[in-house]
Design a protein around this motif. Structure first.
Motif, short mmCIF file in Angstrom:
data_model
loop_
_atom_site.label_atom_id
_atom_site.label_comp_id
_atom_site.label_asym_id
_atom_site.label_seq_id
_atom_site.Cartn_x
_atom_site.Cartn_y
_atom_site.Cartn_z
N CYS A 35 3.82 0.84 10.27
CA CYS A 35 4.79 1.82 10.75
C CYS A 35 5.63 2.20 9.53
O CYS A 35 6.50 1.42 9.12
CB CYS A 35 5.70 1.23 11.82
N PRO A 36 5.39 3.38 8.94
CA PRO A 36 6.01 3.68 7.65
C PRO A 36 7.53 3.68 7.66
O PRO A 36 8.15 3.28 6.66
CB PRO A 36 5.46 5.07 7.31
N THR A 37 8.15 4.13 8.75
CA THR A 37 9.62 4.16 8.83
C THR A 37 10.05 3.74 10.23
O THR A 37 9.23 3.58 11.12
CB THR A 37 10.18 5.59 8.56
N THR A 58 5.28 -4.48 3.31
CA THR A 58 4.24 -3.61 3.87
C THR A 58 4.57 -2.16 3.59
O THR A 58 3.73 -1.39 3.10
CB THR A 58 4.15 -3.84 5.40
N ARG A 59 5.80 -1.80 3.91
CA ARG A 59 6.20 -0.40 3.76
C ARG A 59 6.23 0.04 2.30
O ARG A 59 5.90 1.18 1.99
CB ARG A 59 7.57 -0.19 4.40
N ARG A 85 4.32 3.26 0.82
CA ARG A 85 5.00 4.28 0.00
C ARG A 85 4.34 4.44 -1.36
O ARG A 85 4.26 5.53 -1.89
CB ARG A 85 6.48 3.94 -0.18
N SER A 86 3.85 3.33 -1.93
CA SER A 86 3.23 3.43 -3.25
C SER A 86 1.93 4.23 -3.19
O SER A 86 1.55 4.87 -4.17
CB SER A 86 2.99 2.04 -3.84
N ARG A 121 3.30 4.55 15.60
CA ARG A 121 2.49 5.44 14.76
C ARG A 121 1.91 4.59 13.62
O ARG A 121 2.60 4.30 12.65
CB ARG A 121 3.33 6.59 14.19
N ILE A 122 0.66 4.19 13.78
CA ILE A 122 0.03 3.29 12.81
C ILE A 122 -1.34 3.78 12.33
O ILE A 122 -1.90 3.20 11.42
CB ILE A 122 -0.12 1.86 13.36
#
Length: 256
Positions: free
Chosen positions: A151-153, A173-174, A178-179, A216-217
């Motif tokens: 879950c990015p954010t 994880t995030r 992002r990278s 949202r994954i």
DNA sequence: ATGACTGAGCATCTCAGA
């Protein structure tokens, strides 16, 4: 070009759902995750009858990925380059079609197996970044689609849908997700739906679907040249309302 | 009334999922 990804939670349990969906949506390429079987048990003939050829990276009981396509393609990798050779988990398939590279992934969840299980998730993400960086360096048009288990954010999960400290939302994880973006990749869904809930998964438990408490994954990341061609990107929520559904729905991306 | 999921497999319980 219409691309799609779908964690089907057992291809044998979802054989009819998948065939019907292919006939309705007609993607050029569909990546599958969690097929939960080896190649001989994969119902390839059913999808062939709908006009789709299959390539399978299978495994008994757990994991397993595959690709279904109605356009000509070649498999270039059946494991993520850069992982230790002894890694036998079936989570990666890479193909070439029409001058582009397409990658289907089932990224480790990271909540099982204690610290070693989470470390495996991070190592997997590091190797994925290295693979993407190599393709960027080669100026190769490519897309990565699949179940990222990220879950990015905080906008990417319903309040209360995950415990604090879950492997899907941990900072380590995030930062790795992002990278990937910072290599120059575009998160196709967020490019077209910049804010608000765009769920791709609803747990089977606790009424997550009727209460619309999702995550949202499942994502599609596009290299710069493909991002220029982005027309549409969205999950197909309708599938979650069917009888005996997967807990994930398909995500569809259209490119000019 | 005090519950409430799904799938695979050397299965009647355990592991994994997220």
């Amino acid at each position: 070009m219409k691309l799609a990804t779908w964690n089907v939670n057992s291809v044998r349990q979802r054989e009819t759902h998948i065939r019907d969906w292919l006939e309705r949506v007609r993607p050029d390429v569909l990546f599958l995750q969690e097929i939960k079987c080896e190649a001989p048990a994969f119902p390839a003939l059913t999808f062939q009858a709908a006009g789709y050829a299959a390539e399978i990276v299978g495994q008994k009981s757990y994991n397993g990925v595959a690709v279904l396509a109605r356009v000509p393609f070649t498999v270039t990798h059946r494991a993520l380059p850069g992982l230790p050779a002894e890694d036998a988990q079936a989570r990666y398939i890479e193909i070439e079609t029409g001058g582009v590279t397409l990658i289907g992934i089932y990224l480790p969840n990271g909540n099982s197996g204690a610290e070693a299980g989470y470390a495996y998730k991070l190592a997997w993400m590091d190797a994925l970044r290295a693979r993407a960086a190599a393709l960027i360096e080669a100026d190769r048009p490519f897309a990565i689609l699949g179940d990222f288990n990220v879950c990015p954010t905080d906008e990417d999960f319903a309040k209360g849908a995950l415990p604090a400290g879950d492997a899907l939302v941990r900072p380590e994880t995030r930062s790795r997700y992002r990278s990937l973006l910072w290599l120059g990749l575009t998160d196709a869904i967020r490019a077209l739906h910049p804010s608000g809930p765009v769920w791709t998964f609803w747990d089977y438990q606790a009424g997550a679907w009727p209460r619309d408490q999702g995550l949202r994954i499942d994502h599609a990341l596009l290299s710069p040249a493909l991002a220029e061609r982005l027309i549409a990107a969205a999950p197909d929520r309708e599938e979650r309302g069917r009888a005996q559904p997967s807990d994930h729905v398909p995500v569809v991306v259209e490119l000019a």
